[in-house]
Design a protein around this motif. Sequence first.
Motif, mmCIF file in Angstrom:
data_model
loop_
_atom_site.group_PDB
_atom_site.id
_atom_site.type_symbol
_atom_site.label_atom_id
_atom_site.label_comp_id
_atom_site.label_asym_id
_atom_site.label_seq_id
_atom_site.Cartn_x
_atom_site.Cartn_y
_atom_site.Cartn_z
ATOM 1 N N GLY A 307 72.965 -95.704 31.061
ATOM 2 C CA GLY A 307 73.501 -94.360 31.225
ATOM 3 C C GLY A 307 74.479 -94.007 30.123
ATOM 4 N N ARG A 308 74.089 -94.358 28.872
ATOM 5 C CA ARG A 308 74.946 -94.096 27.710
ATOM 6 C C ARG A 308 74.153 -93.385 26.617
ATOM 7 N NH1 ARG A 308 80.070 -94.228 28.090
ATOM 8 N NH2 ARG A 308 80.257 -94.875 25.906
ATOM 9 N N THR A 309 73.271 -92.463 27.008
ATOM 10 C CA THR A 309 72.448 -91.754 26.024
ATOM 11 C C THR A 309 73.191 -90.592 25.379
ATOM 12 O OG1 THR A 309 71.531 -90.153 27.598
ATOM 13 C CG2 THR A 309 70.389 -92.282 27.401
ATOM 14 N N GLY A 310 74.286 -90.151 25.976
ATOM 15 C CA GLY A 310 74.985 -88.965 25.497
ATOM 16 C C GLY A 310 74.399 -87.671 26.031
ATOM 17 N N VAL A 311 73.362 -87.762 26.848
ATOM 18 C CA VAL A 311 72.773 -86.592 27.504
ATOM 19 C C VAL A 311 73.206 -86.660 28.978
ATOM 20 C CG1 VAL A 311 70.673 -85.324 28.047
ATOM 21 C CG2 VAL A 311 70.832 -86.646 25.913
ATOM 22 N N HIS A 405 78.750 -88.583 38.788
ATOM 23 C CA HIS A 405 78.262 -89.889 38.345
ATOM 24 C C HIS A 405 78.704 -90.260 36.932
ATOM 25 C CE1 HIS A 405 75.831 -90.475 41.913
ATOM 26 N NE2 HIS A 405 75.368 -89.252 41.790
ATOM 27 N N VAL A 406 79.252 -89.321 36.170
ATOM 28 C CA VAL A 406 79.738 -89.625 34.822
ATOM 29 C C VAL A 406 81.214 -89.259 34.782
ATOM 30 C CG1 VAL A 406 79.373 -89.279 32.349
ATOM 31 C CG2 VAL A 406 77.445 -89.064 33.926
ATOM 32 N N PRO A 407 82.099 -90.167 35.143
ATOM 33 C CA PRO A 407 83.524 -89.821 35.269
ATOM 34 C C PRO A 407 84.161 -89.369 33.962
ATOM 35 C CG PRO A 407 83.166 -92.200 35.494
ATOM 36 C CD PRO A 407 81.829 -91.557 35.551
ATOM 37 N N GLU A 408 83.618 -89.773 32.813
ATOM 38 C CA GLU A 408 84.175 -89.313 31.547
ATOM 39 C C GLU A 408 84.116 -87.796 31.422
ATOM 40 O OE1 GLU A 408 81.368 -92.671 30.198
ATOM 41 O OE2 GLU A 408 81.803 -91.658 32.108
ATOM 42 N N LEU A 409 83.175 -87.185 32.143
ATOM 43 C CA LEU A 409 82.974 -85.741 32.040
ATOM 44 C C LEU A 409 83.595 -84.971 33.211
ATOM 45 C CD1 LEU A 409 79.245 -85.714 30.838
ATOM 46 C CD2 LEU A 409 81.320 -85.648 29.449
ATOM 47 N N THR A 419 76.321 -79.979 27.691
ATOM 48 C CA THR A 419 76.217 -80.226 26.244
ATOM 49 C C THR A 419 77.594 -80.555 25.668
ATOM 50 O OG1 THR A 419 76.456 -77.837 25.869
ATOM 51 C CG2 THR A 419 74.203 -78.733 25.940
ATOM 52 N N PRO A 420 78.212 -81.659 26.050
ATOM 53 C CA PRO A 420 79.572 -81.956 25.586
ATOM 54 C C PRO A 420 79.668 -82.161 24.081
ATOM 55 C CG PRO A 420 78.622 -83.845 26.709
ATOM 56 C CD PRO A 420 77.694 -82.698 26.945
ATOM 57 N N TRP A 421 78.571 -82.473 23.408
ATOM 58 C CA TRP A 421 78.601 -82.670 21.965
ATOM 59 C C TRP A 421 78.844 -81.365 21.202
ATOM 60 C CZ3 TRP A 421 74.286 -83.212 25.067
ATOM 61 C CH2 TRP A 421 73.279 -82.256 24.910
ATOM 62 N N ARG A 422 78.699 -80.231 21.881
ATOM 63 C CA ARG A 422 78.929 -78.947 21.214
ATOM 64 C C ARG A 422 80.395 -78.508 21.278
ATOM 65 N NH1 ARG A 422 73.491 -75.845 23.514
ATOM 66 N NH2 ARG A 422 71.987 -77.088 22.303
ATOM 67 N N ARG A 423 81.215 -79.254 22.001
ATOM 68 C CA ARG A 423 82.638 -78.925 22.055
ATOM 69 C C ARG A 423 83.305 -79.261 20.728
ATOM 70 N NH1 ARG A 423 85.693 -81.815 25.306
ATOM 71 N NH2 ARG A 423 86.849 -80.223 26.437
ATOM 72 N N ARG A 424 84.409 -78.597 20.448
ATOM 73 C CA ARG A 424 85.119 -78.868 19.201
ATOM 74 C C ARG A 424 85.669 -80.287 19.167
ATOM 75 N NH1 ARG A 424 88.672 -73.400 17.856
ATOM 76 N NH2 ARG A 424 86.881 -71.986 17.565
ATOM 77 N N PRO A 426 85.478 -84.171 20.716
ATOM 78 C CA PRO A 426 84.640 -85.104 21.487
ATOM 79 C C PRO A 426 85.315 -85.487 22.805
ATOM 80 C CG PRO A 426 84.896 -85.825 19.201
ATOM 81 C CD PRO A 426 85.882 -84.714 19.412
ATOM 82 N N VAL A 427 84.508 -85.832 23.771
ATOM 83 C CA VAL A 427 85.034 -86.301 25.046
ATOM 84 C C VAL A 427 85.362 -87.782 24.905
ATOM 85 C CG1 VAL A 427 84.545 -86.662 27.490
ATOM 86 C CG2 VAL A 427 83.665 -84.628 26.317
ATOM 87 N N PRO A 428 86.605 -88.175 25.136
ATOM 88 C CA PRO A 428 86.978 -89.590 24.975
ATOM 89 C C PRO A 428 86.107 -90.513 25.819
ATOM 90 C CG PRO A 428 88.934 -88.234 25.276
ATOM 91 C CD PRO A 428 87.758 -87.341 25.539
ATOM 92 N N GLY A 429 85.554 -91.522 25.162
ATOM 93 C CA GLY A 429 84.772 -92.528 25.871
ATOM 94 C C GLY A 429 83.333 -92.152 26.119
#
Length: 439
Positions: A307-311, A405-409, A419-424, A426-429
Amino acid sequence: MSERPTIVLFTRDLRVHDHPALAAAVREGGPVVPLFVLDRAVMDRSARNRLSYLDDALRDLRERLRRLGGDLIVRSGETVAETLKVAAATGAARVHMSADVSALAFRRAAKLRRAAADQRVEVAEFPGVTVVPPGEAVPVGGDHYKVFTPYWRAWQARRWRTPEQAPKRLELPPGLDAGTIPQRLADSGSGPLSPRRQQGGEGEARRRMGRWLDDDCADYEHTHDDLAADATSRLSAALRFGCLSPLELALAARKRPACAPFVRQLAWRDFHHQVCAAFPGLARRDYRERDIAWRVDDSAFAAWREGRTGVPVVDAGMRQLLDEGFMHNRARLITAAFLTKRLRVHWKDGGDHFHAVLCDGDIADNYGNWQWVGGTGNDTRPDRSFNVLRQSRRFDPDGAYIRRHVPELAGVEGADVHTPWRRRRPVPGYPPPLLDSTG
């Protein structure tokens, strides 16, 4: 005591309600020997989550059989050899068992029939694993249906058998050692042991079935794809282990018109079982050969498993699987499509991982669905496109499933959770997506 005993060999039919093999043994009139064999060759390669469920189910079954005056006889060893040892010790004339469809089940039944014949012991197989047994609904000129819709019509048109009542009383042969269920079956096997895995057993399954039919089944058509709502039946493991009769469930649901979409899903389960009965290699080779250029990408496959694909929607599904030994039906489709259609990793790799973790891991359903998604199975449109982000926004619009299910988010607001990669910033972790385009 004139009648010779009948052995009922339990495999994945761990219940007393609507158990045709058990009911027929009781009708024979003699003692009944309910038997389960802990076969090391099977257990060592079973998912630990399923062994945990099996542990619960066996203890529940033993208690139910004891209330009827019987017991669950437990042996450890090779199934055929241990069954015939019990037959010799008790003078049993017959072995009853439920017919199953996997390659292992076929081999086991054939081996038992051959070996039992040498001891003048009859082996009889009975329905009970599906609503409509494989082979009862077949197309003209064929051995099985390859497309669901005509199978669905034939399945609906079949006259279903009448469910069997649970026995009122059982009698064991005297002097038979019941054997023990080892502590912590899940210490054997392979794969992770999910911390929030489901409890097994017929009692829990029947309680869950009652709640589902009375409270939630009527809304299934509108809520079953809602990832955050978690509004599916959660009965898949109970069906996989036979703690519930699929026929009994289908009949109860069919009495409720609003449950018709759920009944259709039970037909899908039967569909995959009749495919597997005709094509026992379903877990190992393409049902339909396709010219697909599969990739070997160990790092991407590991990221998918963890569960670390970034999607986010993919990672949420894969982490739910690890946490619960279960995954929402829509998430199964999304994660499988991402692996096979986007990463181009072979369907068997994905199917094997699911099978190593799922409490409800079933050869026919798991690999039948993986081949359907991967383009080698029974889908009439094997090259259909699949947009993961569109699925995420449609079936988890508020991102509640992802955040669960993804506490980082958990702190990412609004649509950015898809789409967290589109934020200015990055999301830590949380990693960037594996692919430049995640459509």
